[in-house]
Design an enzyme around this catalytic site. Structure first.
Site: not given
Ligand code: AOF
Ligand code: ZN
Length: 371
Positions: A55, A78, A89, A159, A175, A201, A209, A302
């Protein structure tokens, strides 16, 4: 009414995909900003954990055109919470003068769930929920599972030959599949928070890895070895680079000297209880990983490890590369080992979600039913 929001939500879902390799363990989120007149002004995605939310990214691109506008977002915006890395946000949306928020699905996190919706409504913003909800939830199935269960989402990568062998009699596996299949396997490593293998493995293949493709902005990830009696050698390839990212799980009472040697290399050694079959209790392993921020695990073998995850109902998906080869041999490593089930009625049931040909191989993605 919500039918009119279908198009912008599909666009927001496409935006969200841009976070596929970087957002985790945060969810992938996309947003579309519409002006008061209904024109698309800007879009935004949550590209990497710690970076701006979708947002905020969309609002930044629409400066001057946000008042009276609508923001369409795949996940509930959030609110403030103690562990957050970025500003909430909801505050940014209200400050920008947005008058309507269209949400795909609520954020399942207890700190967020429903609170974003409430805060927006309290501020007088119109909220429309549940547009393309199923697609918005599916997009973040790993995040939803991790939040709901405190365990990571688990995919088994295999695989194998057409006759289901991971390696020939004697253990050689390089492979079996084509280069294109191996590349797709490497791409999976960029999408998961952790890789996990059994010590056999490590001893047989000596894998590094690592992430090799650079798709994920973070070149590092957690690398896990299940090693009941601490047989991981200190000079194995796994410990050449980033040994501090390696976690070795063993049983209680494993040799203290071996433990110290590994710890001196920077490895984290964690003792867990046994699963009553002499192996590490996978539920304890997964809980420990989840609490350290691992929302998804890619298991790379594995066969014994695959069996344990499937038998315990802890594997959610299989990503299999099947090469047009037959190795045969009752001593060749099967893709799934263990004692096996006694009848087809007991078998683990899966559902094929995608079947493709890739440079002579078959790629099969299947979801485990009932987990
Ligand atoms: C949103 N928009 O694009 C995302 C959200 O640690 P922060 O500040 O990045 O917050 C992470 C939390 O925010 C995550 O655990 C989830 O609940 C929310 N993610 N929320 O409004 C976003 N990525
Ligand atoms: Zn947010």
């Amino acid at each position: 009414m919500s039918g009119g929001w279908f198009g912008p939500m599909r666009q927001a879902l496409e935006e969200a995909e841009k976070g596929r390799y970087g957002a985790s363990p945060n969810p992938m989120v996309g947003a579309v900003l519409l002006s008061h007149e209904g024109e698309v002004v800007s879009v935004g995605a949550h590209l990497r954990c710690g970076g701006p939310h979708a947002e905020v990214a969309a609002l930044a691109g629409g400066a001057g055109k946000t008042v009276g506008g609508t923001i369409v977002v795949t996940l509930e915006p959030c609110v403030p919470s103690p562990n957050k890395r970025t500003p909430p946000c909801v505050d940014a949306i209200i400050a920008a003068g947005i008058s309507r928020v269209v949400i795909g699905t609520r954020d399942p996190s207890p700190a967020m769930n429903g609170r974003g919706v409430d805060a927006l409504k309290t501020a007088g913003v119109e909220v429309i929920e549940g547009v393309e909800e199923e697609a918005c939830r599916t997009l973040n199935r790993r995040f939803f599972y991790w939040v709901a269960t405190s365990r990571p989402y688990v995919t088994l990568k295999m695989a194998m030959t057409l006759d289901g062998k991971l390696a020939a009699r004697g253990g050689r596996s390089r492979w079996i599949t084509s280069e294109a299949s191996r590349r797709e396997g490497y791409a999976l490593r960029e999408e998961y928070d952790a890789l996990l293998v059994g010590v056999n493995t490590v001893l047989a293949d000596d894998p590094r890895l690592l992430r090799h493709l650079g798709l994920n902005p973070n070149p590092r990830l957690t690398r896990v070895v299940l090693d009941t009696s601490l047989r991981t050698p200190c000079d194995c390839a796994l410990l050449e680079k980033y040994p501090e990212d390696v976690v070795v799980f063993c049983l209680e009472g494993s040799p203290a000297g071996r433990r110290r040697e590994l710890e001196r290399r920077g490895v984290t050694v964690v003792e867990v209880g046994d699963d009553q079959r002499g192996r590490c209790d996978l539920r304890q392993v997964l809980r420990r990983l989840a609490s350290n921020g691992t929302s998804s695990v890619l298991v790379e073998g594995g066969g014994e490890v695959h069996w344990s995850f499937l038998r315990e109902g802890l594997a959610h998906r299989v990503h299999a590369f099947v090469a047009p080869l037959v190795l045969g041999g009752r001593e060749a490593t099967p893709s799934v080992g263990g004692p096996g089930f006694a009848s087809p009625q007991e078998a683990v049931r899966l559902h094929f979600v995608d079947v493709r040909r890739l440079e002579g191989d078959l790629v099969i993605q299947a979801e485990v039913q009932g987990v």
